[in-house]
Design a protein around this motif. Structure first.
Motif, PDB file in Angstrom:
ATOM      1  N   SER A 165      24.366  28.884  37.753  1.00  0.00           N
ATOM      2  CA  SER A 165      23.352  29.858  37.341  1.00  0.00           C
ATOM      3  C   SER A 165      22.808  30.586  38.567  1.00  0.00           C
ATOM      4  O   SER A 165      22.479  29.966  39.577  1.00  0.00           O
ATOM      5  CB  SER A 165      22.194  29.155  36.607  1.00  0.00           C
ATOM      6  OG  SER A 165      22.638  28.630  35.391  1.00  0.00           O
ATOM      7  N   ALA A 166      22.723  31.893  38.449  1.00  0.00           N
ATOM      8  CA  ALA A 166      22.226  32.713  39.550  1.00  0.00           C
ATOM      9  C   ALA A 166      20.823  33.213  39.252  1.00  0.00           C
ATOM     10  O   ALA A 166      20.390  33.254  38.093  1.00  0.00           O
ATOM     11  CB  ALA A 166      23.162  33.910  39.770  1.00  0.00           C
ATOM     12  N   SER A 167      20.129  33.602  40.296  1.00  0.00           N
ATOM     13  CA  SER A 167      18.771  34.127  40.131  1.00  0.00           C
ATOM     14  C   SER A 167      18.771  35.331  39.209  1.00  0.00           C
ATOM     15  O   SER A 167      17.838  35.538  38.429  1.00  0.00           O
ATOM     16  CB  SER A 167      18.184  34.511  41.492  1.00  0.00           C
ATOM     17  OG  SER A 167      16.911  35.082  41.356  1.00  0.00           O
ATOM     18  N   GLU A 168      19.833  36.128  39.268  1.00  0.00           N
ATOM     19  CA  GLU A 168      19.924  37.345  38.460  1.00  0.00           C
ATOM     20  C   GLU A 168      20.101  37.055  36.975  1.00  0.00           C
ATOM     21  O   GLU A 168      20.012  37.972  36.147  1.00  0.00           O
ATOM     22  CB  GLU A 168      21.085  38.219  38.952  1.00  0.00           C
ATOM     23  CG  GLU A 168      20.907  38.796  40.345  1.00  0.00           C
ATOM     24  CD  GLU A 168      21.139  37.780  41.457  1.00  0.00           C
ATOM     25  OE1 GLU A 168      21.729  36.690  41.160  1.00  0.00           O
ATOM     26  OE2 GLU A 168      20.726  38.039  42.600  1.00  0.00           O
ATOM     27  N   GLU A 173      11.728  35.006  38.641  1.00  0.00           N
ATOM     28  CA  GLU A 173      11.917  33.748  39.349  1.00  0.00           C
ATOM     29  C   GLU A 173      11.236  32.602  38.599  1.00  0.00           C
ATOM     30  O   GLU A 173      11.751  31.485  38.554  1.00  0.00           O
ATOM     31  CB  GLU A 173      11.361  33.848  40.777  1.00  0.00           C
ATOM     32  CG  GLU A 173      12.180  34.740  41.708  1.00  0.00           C
ATOM     33  CD  GLU A 173      13.571  34.190  41.969  1.00  0.00           C
ATOM     34  OE1 GLU A 173      13.765  32.958  41.886  1.00  0.00           O
ATOM     35  OE2 GLU A 173      14.484  34.986  42.251  1.00  0.00           O
ATOM     36  N   TYR A 174      10.090  32.881  38.019  1.00  0.00           N
ATOM     37  CA  TYR A 174       9.371  31.840  37.297  1.00  0.00           C
ATOM     38  C   TYR A 174      10.140  31.374  36.068  1.00  0.00           C
ATOM     39  O   TYR A 174      10.013  30.219  35.650  1.00  0.00           O
ATOM     40  CB  TYR A 174       7.986  32.346  36.870  1.00  0.00           C
ATOM     41  CG  TYR A 174       7.110  31.302  36.248  1.00  0.00           C
ATOM     42  CD1 TYR A 174       6.813  30.127  36.924  1.00  0.00           C
ATOM     43  CD2 TYR A 174       6.586  31.466  34.967  1.00  0.00           C
ATOM     44  CE1 TYR A 174       6.017  29.140  36.358  1.00  0.00           C
ATOM     45  CE2 TYR A 174       5.782  30.494  34.388  1.00  0.00           C
ATOM     46  CZ  TYR A 174       5.503  29.335  35.085  1.00  0.00           C
ATOM     47  OH  TYR A 174       4.711  28.361  34.512  1.00  0.00           O
ATOM     48  N   ALA A 175      10.959  32.243  35.510  1.00  0.00           N
ATOM     49  CA  ALA A 175      11.776  31.872  34.351  1.00  0.00           C
ATOM     50  C   ALA A 175      12.772  30.774  34.693  1.00  0.00           C
ATOM     51  O   ALA A 175      13.297  30.104  33.787  1.00  0.00           O
ATOM     52  CB  ALA A 175      12.506  33.093  33.806  1.00  0.00           C
ATOM     53  N   ARG A 176      13.018  30.541  35.975  1.00  0.00           N
ATOM     54  CA  ARG A 176      13.981  29.527  36.402  1.00  0.00           C
ATOM     55  C   ARG A 176      13.359  28.134  36.450  1.00  0.00           C
ATOM     56  O   ARG A 176      14.045  27.154  36.728  1.00  0.00           O
ATOM     57  CB  ARG A 176      14.547  29.881  37.771  1.00  0.00           C
ATOM     58  CG  ARG A 176      15.244  31.241  37.823  1.00  0.00           C
ATOM     59  CD  ARG A 176      15.734  31.580  39.224  1.00  0.00           C
ATOM     60  NE  ARG A 176      16.888  30.786  39.589  1.00  0.00           N
ATOM     61  CZ  ARG A 176      17.031  30.161  40.750  1.00  0.00           C
ATOM     62  NH1 ARG A 176      16.074  30.205  41.653  1.00  0.00           N
ATOM     63  NH2 ARG A 176      18.125  29.468  40.998  1.00  0.00           N
ATOM     64  N   GLU A 177      12.039  28.031  36.181  1.00  0.00           N
ATOM     65  CA  GLU A 177      11.349  26.744  36.276  1.00  0.00           C
ATOM     66  C   GLU A 177      11.848  25.746  35.225  1.00  0.00           C
ATOM     67  O   GLU A 177      12.244  24.641  35.549  1.00  0.00           O
ATOM     68  CB  GLU A 177       9.840  26.943  36.119  1.00  0.00           C
ATOM     69  CG  GLU A 177       9.179  27.655  37.291  1.00  0.00           C
ATOM     70  CD  GLU A 177       9.099  26.770  38.516  1.00  0.00           C
ATOM     71  OE1 GLU A 177       8.747  25.599  38.376  1.00  0.00           O
ATOM     72  OE2 GLU A 177       9.404  27.278  39.619  1.00  0.00           O
ATOM     73  N   LEU A 207      22.055  37.664  30.857  1.00  0.00           N
ATOM     74  CA  LEU A 207      20.866  38.399  30.440  1.00  0.00           C
ATOM     75  C   LEU A 207      21.102  39.135  29.122  1.00  0.00           C
ATOM     76  O   LEU A 207      20.173  39.298  28.326  1.00  0.00           O
ATOM     77  CB  LEU A 207      20.438  39.391  31.519  1.00  0.00           C
ATOM     78  CG  LEU A 207      19.688  38.820  32.727  1.00  0.00           C
ATOM     79  CD1 LEU A 207      19.241  39.944  33.659  1.00  0.00           C
ATOM     80  CD2 LEU A 207      18.481  37.998  32.288  1.00  0.00           C
ATOM     81  N   ARG A 208      22.326  39.566  28.881  1.00  0.00           N
ATOM     82  CA  ARG A 208      22.636  40.229  27.623  1.00  0.00           C
ATOM     83  C   ARG A 208      22.422  39.271  26.451  1.00  0.00           C
ATOM     84  O   ARG A 208      21.860  39.651  25.414  1.00  0.00           O
ATOM     85  CB  ARG A 208      24.082  40.741  27.626  1.00  0.00           C
ATOM     86  CG  ARG A 208      24.630  41.187  26.278  1.00  0.00           C
ATOM     87  CD  ARG A 208      23.752  42.217  25.583  1.00  0.00           C
ATOM     88  NE  ARG A 208      23.639  43.463  26.312  1.00  0.00           N
ATOM     89  CZ  ARG A 208      22.927  44.506  25.921  1.00  0.00           C
ATOM     90  NH1 ARG A 208      22.217  44.427  24.799  1.00  0.00           N
ATOM     91  NH2 ARG A 208      22.869  45.593  26.652  1.00  0.00           N
ATOM     92  N   ALA A 209      22.837  38.025  26.614  1.00  0.00           N
ATOM     93  CA  ALA A 209      22.638  37.034  25.554  1.00  0.00           C
ATOM     94  C   ALA A 209      21.152  36.789  25.318  1.00  0.00           C
ATOM     95  O   ALA A 209      20.701  36.671  24.172  1.00  0.00           O
ATOM     96  CB  ALA A 209      23.346  35.732  25.914  1.00  0.00           C
ATOM     97  N   GLY A 232      14.886  47.053  41.089  1.00  0.00           N
ATOM     98  CA  GLY A 232      16.192  46.498  41.409  1.00  0.00           C
ATOM     99  C   GLY A 232      16.168  45.051  41.841  1.00  0.00           C
ATOM    100  O   GLY A 232      17.230  44.450  42.029  1.00  0.00           O
ATOM    101  N   SER A 233      15.000  44.454  42.019  1.00  0.00           N
ATOM    102  CA  SER A 233      14.908  43.060  42.434  1.00  0.00           C
ATOM    103  C   SER A 233      14.368  42.208  41.292  1.00  0.00           C
ATOM    104  O   SER A 233      13.793  42.727  40.330  1.00  0.00           O
ATOM    105  CB  SER A 233      13.993  42.930  43.655  1.00  0.00           C
ATOM    106  OG  SER A 233      12.676  43.342  43.340  1.00  0.00           O
ATOM    107  N   VAL A 234      14.541  40.894  41.403  1.00  0.00           N
ATOM    108  CA  VAL A 234      14.035  39.969  40.393  1.00  0.00           C
ATOM    109  C   VAL A 234      12.567  39.678  40.708  1.00  0.00           C
ATOM    110  O   VAL A 234      12.257  39.144  41.771  1.00  0.00           O
ATOM    111  CB  VAL A 234      14.833  38.655  40.381  1.00  0.00           C
ATOM    112  CG1 VAL A 234      14.269  37.691  39.336  1.00  0.00           C
ATOM    113  CG2 VAL A 234      16.312  38.929  40.111  1.00  0.00           C
ATOM    114  N   PRO A 235      11.645  40.048  39.827  1.00  0.00           N
ATOM    115  CA  PRO A 235      10.221  39.810  40.110  1.00  0.00           C
ATOM    116  C   PRO A 235       9.890  38.324  40.095  1.00  0.00           C
ATOM    117  O   PRO A 235      10.612  37.516  39.496  1.00  0.00           O
ATOM    118  CB  PRO A 235       9.508  40.553  38.979  1.00  0.00           C
ATOM    119  CG  PRO A 235      10.513  40.604  37.876  1.00  0.00           C
ATOM    120  CD  PRO A 235      11.855  40.700  38.532  1.00  0.00           C
TER     121      PRO A 235
END
Length: 249
Positions: A165-168, A173-177, A207-209, A232-235
């Protein structure tokens, strides 16, 4: 016993019976209304504790979202939040949000917390003894819970992301918790940055899913934001997003 005394006794019995019937009717009516609310047929009134702007914003936001605040009992804007939390929703549907946040952040966090409400209360599996690898607040998530269709896009269990899994692959970023924060952040991101979400999803199958899943929760014509520019960056979190609220529902 005299005739007059007998009449008074009969009247007393009659009045007592009427009083008991009234009490029973009132109880049954109350139980029926609560049953309708529990079954999600009648809307549950949301009690707000905060400034006039905070409570007005809460009502406006809930009216715009699908469900209109169902399963929320109270929303409290706290002046003394715990240092490590900006908001929280209890298992009883009581929500609090830090009053120290900027106004735009309060709305975004309200939407994020309502994403948890959708996840925890709207979507539930039927306990059949078959549990999934996921938990919510240490309680098992049962097979058949619609949230699992979202969780399993990026997660092995509540706190373990799928290998590779990538950050993108996450809206913030918080969604990765955890899986549940991924759900709530994706829900909020769809509301306040729908065009950016769709733009990012066009180049990322994960992200499409997630976009398609969250999109299915909303009316086709749902649009709540006029302006949002993705850089263009991940908030870090949805609370970092700037936007202009203007629901068209």
């Amino acid at each position: 016993m005299s005739i007059r005394q007998s009449e008074w006794v009969l009247r007393g019995v009659r009045w007592g019976s009427m009083a008991l019937a009234f009490i029973a009717f009132t109880f049954l009516l109350y139980a029926f209304i609560e049953l309708l609310r529990f079954a999600n047929i009648l809307p549950r009134p949301v009690v707000c504790v905060g400034t006039s702007w905070e409570c007005g914003m809460t009502q406006q936001t809930m009216e715009a979202l699908p469900g209109h605040g169902k399963f929320i009992n109270t929303v409290t804007y706290r002046k003394d939040p715990p240092a490590n939390l900006a908001g929280y929703t209890s298992a009883r549907g009581d929500m609090w949000i830090s009053a120290k946040l900027e106004d735009v952040q309060k709305r975004t966090l309200l939407i994020h917390e309502y994403g948890h409400v959708v996840d925890f209360f709207h979507f539930t599996g039927k306990p059949r003894g078959v549990t999934s690898p996921f938990t919510v607040r240490y309680l098992p998530v049962f097979q058949g819970d619609p949230s699992l269709d979202f969780y399993t896009i990026s997660w092995v269990n509540t706190g373990t992301r799928k290998p590779g899994s990538a950050s993108e692959d996450f809206v913030t970023e918080y969604a990765r918790e955890t899986a549940v924060e991924d759900f709530a952040e994706s829900y909020a991101y769809y509301v306040v940055a729908k065009k950016s979400f769709e733009q990012r999803a066009a180049a990322n199958t994960v992200l499409r899913a997630k976009f398609d899943y969250v999109k299915s929760l909303f009316p086709v014509e749902f649009t709540a934001v006029d302006v949002h520019a993705w850089n263009g960056s991940v908030p870090l979190s949805t609370r970092d997003l700037s936007y202009q609220w203007n629901p068209e529902t």
